[in-house]
Scaffold this motif. Structure first.
Motif, mmCIF file in Angstrom:
data_model
loop_
_atom_site.group_PDB
_atom_site.id
_atom_site.type_symbol
_atom_site.label_atom_id
_atom_site.label_comp_id
_atom_site.label_asym_id
_atom_site.label_seq_id
_atom_site.Cartn_x
_atom_site.Cartn_y
_atom_site.Cartn_z
ATOM 1 N N GLU A 14 0.830 -1.206 0.000
ATOM 2 C CA GLU A 14 0.000 0.000 0.000
ATOM 3 C C GLU A 14 0.864 1.255 0.000
ATOM 4 O O GLU A 14 1.629 1.485 0.933
ATOM 5 C CB GLU A 14 -0.900 0.022 1.247
ATOM 6 N N GLY A 15 0.789 2.054 -1.057
ATOM 7 C CA GLY A 15 1.348 3.387 -1.054
ATOM 8 C C GLY A 15 2.843 3.491 -1.203
ATOM 9 O O GLY A 15 3.341 4.030 -2.184
ATOM 10 N N ALA B 224 0.223 -3.968 -5.844
ATOM 11 C CA ALA B 224 -0.085 -2.642 -5.297
ATOM 12 C C ALA B 224 -1.351 -2.145 -5.978
ATOM 13 O O ALA B 224 -1.369 -1.995 -7.206
ATOM 14 C CB ALA B 224 1.061 -1.673 -5.534
ATOM 15 N N SER C 202 -2.621 0.701 -6.108
ATOM 16 C CA SER C 202 -2.498 2.065 -6.626
ATOM 17 C C SER C 202 -1.010 2.339 -6.836
ATOM 18 O O SER C 202 -0.210 1.409 -6.897
ATOM 19 C CB SER C 202 -3.120 3.072 -5.657
#
Length: 473
Positions: free
Chosen positions: A84-85, A99, A101
């Motif tokens: 995440e991120g 992932a 994003s």
């Protein structure tokens, strides 16, 4: 999970014996893989966690960490994870990683399976090292660190290499729509499938000319010779289009120097001889065949000479200027070719011209007229003369940045400098002032008051320039 020296090093020996083909070539890009390069990591500790091993081998060449990743894959049970991120601590994923994003990697990330990023993948060299043993996919890839993929690398839109210190190495095939190596080492031991490819060492002008045929116009600037990579990747992440619907005609930056057509019929040699014994025809930086005007300037050595088609300006004694006056009007012109400017100030019946080059040499000319109306008429004539070749500006140079005026006072025991920018509706000065107004016109009016005050204090215009980031310094 721990890695034992007694188990890890023998397994490394057997793994090394089986390496061949493109995988061996990719691992050898920074030097041949060796067991000794891994043995040194275990000198202090007989047992290490996977992340400790990765941290000990990074930053550094890709060969040891890539080789270590292959050995770890044989020893560790695969576990899939979701990232995440960002990844800000050294991590080894023993299975596949996904992932949902964008993913920003600021430290070692080792993926022993596939890596799938549903957005932009960005690493941060030299602190980051990314190793993917399987297939790596993303919408966009911006890489400034060492990045190794032993499977295929598939990036939907754009791959950009950043800086020339690290490497992107792919053992399998590399597939993307736009590959911009810039000055980065990008090496693929499989096949490269790129619809548009800018190779290592490309110039900015060449890059923009090619990119103008397929990237949307807001993502490049032909005058500056720049691709707007940050905006490009922001658009990719937001799901906005970055490519044109159809191929476009290539855009080429106009030359800074006058063209043969612009010089046709002008006696440049004769004008140069009138200007100075040091002037040469090659010193011409601007010419207008219609009016016969010629500017001669040699940066760093020859002051600007302007021949207006009939005579050289500034030959007589300039009229006095009452520095207590506030300028009656100001007109500023900028020419992207050669970054030349002309600023016209009127003080009642006196017209003052500042002409020169961005952040370079400047020369001031001053002329007196019988009445203020006559001076205003001269300003209108000059406006008409330069409109077309030059762009009229107020506070911004299009495609460049905010317009800054730097002033100097050489009269005291120590030379003083100051400057000002109108940033939107705010007057910002190097003296630390920030005055906000309702509109730009009011901010520009306040600039005139500020300039008048500085003239009264003994300051004269030293430099006119555009600031790419709007910062005073």
């Amino acid at each position: 999970m721990v890695l034992s020296q007694n188990e890890f090093l023998p397994r490394a020996e057997s793994t090394l014996a089986r390496l061949e083909g493109a995988v061996l070539d990719a691992l050898s890009h920074h030097g041949k893989p060796s067991v000794s390069s891994l043995a040194g990591v275990f000198r202090q500790e007989a047992r290490l966690s996977p992340s400790q091993l990765a941290q000990a081998l990074c930053p550094g060449p890709l060969s040891p960490i890539g080789f270590a990743a292959l050995v770890m894959r044989e020893l560790l049970a695969p576990v899939d994870v979701v990232l995440e991120g960002s990844v800000s601590e050294a991590r080894v994923v023993t299975g596949n990683a996904r992932a949902p994003s964008s993913l920003r990697v600021t430290c070692p990330l080792i993926v022993l399976g596939d890596l799938e990023v549903e957005g932009v993948l960005e690493d941060c060299g030299p602190d980051s090292t990314v190793v993917v043993l399987g297939r790596c996919t993303a919408w966009g890839l911006q890489t400034s660190g060492n990045f190794l993929v032993l499977g295929d690398l598939v990036v939907r839109d754009v791959i950009q290499g950043v800086y020339n210190d690290e490497s992107l190495v792919v053992a399998g095939d590399l597939t993307t729509r736009f590959l911009d190596e810039n000055d980065h080492d990008v090496t693929c031991y499989g096949e490269v499938h790129a619809e548009h490819h800018l190779e290592n060492g490309r110039s900015g002008d060449a890059a923009v000319t090619l990119a103008s045929t397929f990237l949307r116009p807001e993502l490049w600037n032909v005058d500056l010779g720049e691709l707007h990579h940050d905006a490009l990747f922001e658009r990719i992440q937001e799901g906005e289009p970055v490519f044109t619907d159809a191929p476009q005609a290539p855009q080429v930056r106009e030359p800074d120097a006058p063209t043969a057509e612009e010089l046709e019929g002008l006696d440049i040699e004769g004008i140069a001889a009138q200007a100075s014994t040091n002037a040469r025809a090659k010193d011409v930086v601007y010419a207008q065949r219609k009016t016969g005007e010629v500017w001669l300037m040699r940066p760093g050595s020859l002051p600007l000479h302007i021949f207006d088609g009939k005579q050289l300006l500034g030959q007589g004694t300039p009229p006095a200027l009452d520095v207590k006056q506030r300028a009656s009007e100001r007109v500023t012109f900028w020419r992207k070719r050669g970054d030349l400017f002309l600023e016209i100030e009127r003080f009642g019946a006196v017209v003052q011209l500042h002409a020169g080059q961005n952040n370079g040499s400047l020369r001031t000319f001053r002329f007196a007229f019988a009445t203020p109306d006559d001076a205003a008429q001269e300003v209108r004539r000059l406006e008409a003369r330069y409109t077309g070749d030059f762009l009229r500006v107020t506070s911004m140079i299009p495609g460049r940045g905010p317009l800054e005026r730097e002033l100097a006072n050489y009269g005291g025991p120590k030379t003083e400098y100051t400057s000002a920018i109108v940033d939107g509706t705010t007057l910002v000065t190097r003296d630390g002032e920030r005055q906000r107004f309702d509109d730009e016109a009011s901010a520009l009016s306040a600039l005139e008051d500020w300039l008048a005050g500085k003239r009264q204090a003994g300051f004269d215009l030293k430099i006119l320039e555009w600031k790419p980031y709007g910062l005073l310094g």
